[in-house]
Design an enzyme around this catalytic site. Structure first.
Site, PDB file in Angstrom:
ATOM      1  N   SER A 134       0.817  -1.210   0.000  1.00 15.01           N
ATOM      2  CA  SER A 134       0.000   0.000   0.000  1.00 15.01           C
ATOM      3  C   SER A 134       0.851   1.261   0.000  1.00 15.01           C
ATOM      4  O   SER A 134       1.953   1.272   0.532  1.00 15.01           O
ATOM      5  CB  SER A 134      -0.906   0.014   1.221  1.00 15.01           C
ATOM      6  N   LYS A 166      -5.267  -6.493   2.951  1.00 15.52           N
ATOM      7  CA  LYS A 166      -5.076  -5.346   2.044  1.00 15.52           C
ATOM      8  C   LYS A 166      -6.430  -4.898   1.485  1.00 15.52           C
ATOM      9  O   LYS A 166      -6.696  -3.693   1.342  1.00 15.52           O
ATOM     10  CB  LYS A 166      -4.109  -5.727   0.916  1.00 15.52           C
ATOM     11  N   HIS A 195      -8.182  -3.061   4.161  1.00 19.98           N
ATOM     12  CA  HIS A 195      -7.478  -1.774   4.279  1.00 19.98           C
ATOM     13  C   HIS A 195      -8.047  -0.798   3.243  1.00 19.98           C
ATOM     14  O   HIS A 195      -8.358   0.351   3.545  1.00 19.98           O
ATOM     15  CB  HIS A 195      -5.979  -1.994   4.064  1.00 19.98           C
ATOM     16  N   ASN A 196      -8.198  -1.272   2.009  1.00 22.84           N
ATOM     17  CA  ASN A 196      -8.722  -0.399   0.955  1.00 22.84           C
ATOM     18  C   ASN A 196     -10.177  -0.024   1.232  1.00 22.84           C
ATOM     19  O   ASN A 196     -10.581   1.109   0.977  1.00 22.84           O
ATOM     20  CB  ASN A 196      -8.625  -1.092  -0.407  1.00 22.84           C
ATOM     21  N   GLU A 225     -10.132   2.596   3.643  1.00 21.68           N
ATOM     22  CA  GLU A 225      -9.677   3.805   2.926  1.00 21.68           C
ATOM     23  C   GLU A 225     -10.873   4.460   2.203  1.00 21.68           C
ATOM     24  O   GLU A 225     -11.042   5.680   2.256  1.00 21.68           O
ATOM     25  CB  GLU A 225      -8.600   3.372   1.940  1.00 21.68           C
TER      26      GLU A 225
HETATM   27  P1  NBP Z   1      -1.252  -2.080 -13.575  1.00 21.00           P
HETATM   28  O1  NBP Z   1      -2.255  -2.557 -12.575  1.00 21.00           O
HETATM   29  O2  NBP Z   1      -1.630  -0.988 -14.502  1.00 21.00           O
HETATM   30  O3  NBP Z   1      -0.742  -3.350 -14.412  1.00 21.00           O
HETATM   31  C1  NBP Z   1       0.208  -3.175 -15.416  1.00 21.00           C
HETATM   32  C2  NBP Z   1       1.077  -4.396 -15.573  1.00 21.00           C
HETATM   33  O4  NBP Z   1       0.262  -5.551 -15.792  1.00 21.00           O
HETATM   34  C3  NBP Z   1       1.984  -4.249 -16.783  1.00 21.00           C
HETATM   35  O5  NBP Z   1       3.179  -4.895 -16.490  1.00 21.00           O
HETATM   36  C4  NBP Z   1       1.192  -4.973 -17.845  1.00 21.00           C
HETATM   37  O6  NBP Z   1       1.975  -5.466 -18.893  1.00 21.00           O
HETATM   38  C5  NBP Z   1       0.661  -6.127 -17.037  1.00 21.00           C
HETATM   39  N1  NBP Z   1      -0.430  -6.808 -17.720  1.00 21.00           N
HETATM   40  C6  NBP Z   1      -1.675  -6.396 -18.034  1.00 21.00           C
HETATM   41 BR1  NBP Z   1      -2.341  -4.736 -17.697  1.00 21.00          BR
HETATM   42  N2  NBP Z   1      -2.408  -7.314 -18.642  1.00 21.00           N
HETATM   43  C7  NBP Z   1      -1.595  -8.364 -18.760  1.00 21.00           C
HETATM   44  C8  NBP Z   1      -1.759  -9.641 -19.319  1.00 21.00           C
HETATM   45  N3  NBP Z   1      -2.913 -10.023 -19.842  1.00 21.00           N
HETATM   46  N4  NBP Z   1      -0.721 -10.498 -19.257  1.00 21.00           N
HETATM   47  C9  NBP Z   1       0.454 -10.126 -18.712  1.00 21.00           C
HETATM   48  N5  NBP Z   1       0.672  -8.909 -18.156  1.00 21.00           N
HETATM   49  C10 NBP Z   1      -0.341  -8.050 -18.179  1.00 21.00           C
HETATM   50  O7  NBP Z   1       0.121  -1.651 -12.848  1.00 21.00           O
HETATM   51  P2  NBP Z   1       0.376  -0.938 -11.451  1.00 21.00           P
HETATM   52  O8  NBP Z   1      -0.509   0.248 -11.273  1.00 21.00           O
HETATM   53  O9  NBP Z   1       1.833  -0.780 -11.350  1.00 21.00           O
HETATM   54  O10 NBP Z   1      -0.120  -2.030 -10.376  1.00 21.00           O
HETATM   55  C11 NBP Z   1       0.447  -3.319 -10.279  1.00 21.00           C
HETATM   56  C12 NBP Z   1      -0.364  -4.100  -9.239  1.00 21.00           C
HETATM   57  O11 NBP Z   1      -0.271  -3.418  -7.979  1.00 21.00           O
HETATM   58  C13 NBP Z   1      -1.842  -4.205  -9.571  1.00 21.00           C
HETATM   59  O12 NBP Z   1      -2.350  -5.417  -9.106  1.00 21.00           O
HETATM   60  C14 NBP Z   1      -2.462  -3.063  -8.780  1.00 21.00           C
HETATM   61  O13 NBP Z   1      -3.812  -3.301  -8.452  1.00 21.00           O
HETATM   62  C15 NBP Z   1      -1.576  -3.071  -7.523  1.00 21.00           C
HETATM   63  N6  NBP Z   1      -1.495  -1.775  -6.837  1.00 21.00           N
HETATM   64  C16 NBP Z   1      -1.454  -0.620  -7.541  1.00 21.00           C
HETATM   65  C17 NBP Z   1      -1.344   0.589  -6.848  1.00 21.00           C
HETATM   66  C18 NBP Z   1      -1.262   1.904  -7.588  1.00 21.00           C
HETATM   67  O14 NBP Z   1      -1.321   2.933  -6.924  1.00 21.00           O
HETATM   68  N7  NBP Z   1      -1.115   1.902  -8.896  1.00 21.00           N
HETATM   69  C19 NBP Z   1      -1.275   0.588  -5.458  1.00 21.00           C
HETATM   70  C20 NBP Z   1      -1.291  -0.621  -4.775  1.00 21.00           C
HETATM   71  C21 NBP Z   1      -1.407  -1.807  -5.470  1.00 21.00           C
HETATM   72  P3  NBP Z   1       2.072  -4.615 -20.264  1.00 21.00           P
HETATM   73  O15 NBP Z   1       2.956  -3.482 -19.956  1.00 21.00           O
HETATM   74  O16 NBP Z   1       2.662  -5.579 -21.215  1.00 21.00           O
HETATM   75  O17 NBP Z   1       0.682  -4.196 -20.599  1.00 21.00           O
END
Ligand code: NBP
Length: 495
Positions: A129, A184, A187-188, A191
């Protein structure tokens, strides 16, 4: 070639930030992304000159790791996680570790843990988080899985986690299989509740004629060093409300559309609450409010069809600010009490063996709900681990007892001015319900159910005896009345 300590798959904002965070603590990190262009860009920009190794196929990625291999997935939850696990399996040996750090559904994590355990592969499902900044500078981390799996990653997690004011890293072993992802998720959900409660108070202030910068000043004061509301969300509310729109004199907040989107963890929280029969009205109100916010067209139409005209607030604004402060604090206690009750129910249902005091400690820094208030929750559960509800903790009970009229007052005034306050009023009603030895509405509906459906009802001792009537074996006695055959006596149902 130097071997890497850990691999990260997923080069979006979270994966990139975690890789940089780990590298800054002395670890060599191998990275991979489905679309190779993202890996290339990362290596040539943010990761340039750092101990971060780009890889472009999974065999190469696994091959470059020290054993036991540690691979962290930071990809979109759902099918992508299953796909990567499936693809990695051919390169892994028993004792290697896969970590899913995305926001996965906890039942998927339980399933994946079981499937991988059968192959001897260790698995951690962890909440991370704090968004981009947290991942980069120190997130709150909530890992669940085998204890042995956690021990493999403990040192890295402790190094990269946020540190609370007392220096403790905001990471702790949460429990088996899906425990980390469940915590988690809740937690959300909490939030969502916090954000909605703050939003309702801010909107009320706006409706009594305050400008965005005035409200920002109030929020800044409420985030003061010793204020009970001091928290990250109050801090960023103060900060963001001061921002001007496009260099004009207008405030950005007045130009932002009233549509709050969501990704799913709030909905999962409410679904879990429904499944486990735990009321979480404030968090549900937050989810429902986001849903209502998204139907802008409907609201624009309805505002024309049904014009609700309510008077402007004409009372003392300063007095109302003080009332809103304590009302918000009580509403927040109520919302956390609901979220914690859900954690406790899940702990029993899924054998997570959660420790609420330690979970509250993990949330003290790095994450979005970080707040001074969490220390009080830890203290409450450390001194009384079997608290029936957070609202029973003496410090909270005392505050609620002395100030609940302020929450009543806030909800009443908001409604009189036509300002919706679904989460604030849900927090109030939760407190009123949970402290009712007899819930009149439930008495009526129990009777109705027996009338139309012969569903039976339980009985209490009398007007001043709210306890259930028990038989000699200590079991609750159940009754039924033949409503359509007048004159028939009430009969006891024996099973
Ligand atoms: P995203 O949730 O936007 O996911 C992007 C990643 O997933 C890229 O590497 C993308 O590859 C890959 N991906 C997707 Br989309 N579809 C795919 C598929 N069919 N097969 C393989 N790879 C695939 O990224 P993020 O915001 O960095 O979050 C990552 C994780 O952390 C998520 O589960 C998210 O819920 C969680 N999270 C996010 C936050 C935040 O603030 N963003 C906070 C806490 C937790 P590509 O580049 O090839 O499309």
């Amino acid at each position: 070639m130097e071997k890497a300590d850990i691999a990260i798959i997923g080069m979006e904002v979270m994966g990139r930030s975690l890789a940089l965070n780990m590298e800054s603590h002395g670890y060599t990190v191998a990275v991979y992304n489905r679309t190779s262009e993202k890996t290339k860009t990362f290596i040539e920009t943010m990761a340039k000159g750092k101990n971060i190794i780009a890889t472009y196929d999974l065999k190469e990625l696994v091959g470059i790791l020290k054993s036991p291999k540690k691979i962290m997935l930071m990809v979109k939850e759902g099918q992508p996680v299953d796909n990567f696990i499936e693809a990695l399996l051919q390169y892994l040996k028993p004792g290697d570790l896969i970590i899913d750090g995305g926001n996965s559904f906890f039942k998927d994590t339980i399933r994946r843990n079981k499937m991988l355990a059968e192959k001897g592969i260790l698995f951690i499902g962890t909440g991370v988080s704090g968004g981009e900044e947290g991942a980069l500078k120190g997130p709150a981390i909530m890992p669940g899985g085998q204890k042995q799996a956690y021990e493999l990653i403990e040192r890295i997690f402790k190094d990269i986690a946020a540190k609370a004011y007392d220096g403790e890293p905001c990471v702790d072993y949460i429990g088996p299989d899906g425990a980390g992802h469940f915590v988690k998720t809740i937690h959300n959900g909490i939030e969502y509740g916090d954000m909605q409660l703050i939003g309702e108070v801010v909107w009320f202030f706006k409706n009594v004629g305050m400008k965005a910068d005035e409200i920002a000043d109030i929020m800044a004061e409420w985030n003061g060093k010793d204020d009970i509301l001091r928290s990250y969300l109050i801090e960023i509310t103060a900060d963001s409300m001061k921002k001007k729109h496009d260099g004009s004199d207008e405030f950005l907040v007045d130009r932002v559309a009233d549509i709050t989107r969501m990704k799913g963890t709030g909905t999962w929280t409410v679904q879990s609450a429904l499944e486990l029969l735990v009321p979480i009205p404030t968090i549900a109100a937050a989810v429902f409010s986001r849903e209502m916010s998204q139907d802008k067209d409907l609201r624009l139409t309805m505002a024309k069809k049904l014009k609700i005209r309510m008077p402007q607030y004409s009372g003392d604004k300063n007095e109302m600010i003080k009332i809103a402060h304590d009302a918000l604090y009580i509403a927040k206690i109520s919302s956390y009490a609901q979220g914690i009750a859900l954690l406790q129910a899940a702990s029993k249902a899924y054998n997570f063996d959660l420790n609420i005091g330690r979970i509250a400690k993990v949330w003290r820094a790095g994450c979005i709900i970080r707040a001074q208030f969490l220390d009080e929750i830890t203290k409450a559960y450390e001194s009384e681990p079997d608290l029936p509800n957070l609202l029973a903790a003496p410090k909270f009970a005392d505050f609620v007892d002395k100030n609940i009229r302020k929450l009543v007052n806030f909800v009443e005034v908001a409604h009189q001015c036509g300002v919706p306050a679904l989460a604030m009023s849900s927090s109030l009603d939760y407190i009123l319900q949970i402290t009712s030895p007899v819930m009149p509405s439930a008495q009526v509906s129990a009777l109705q159910r027996d009338y139309f459906g012969a569903h039976g009802y339980f009985k209490i001792g009398g007007p001043n005896k709210p306890e259930l009537l028990l038989n000699e074996q200590g079991k609750v006695r159940e009754f039924h009345t033949e409503w359509l055959l007048p004159g028939r006596p009430e009969k006891e149902i024996t099973k």
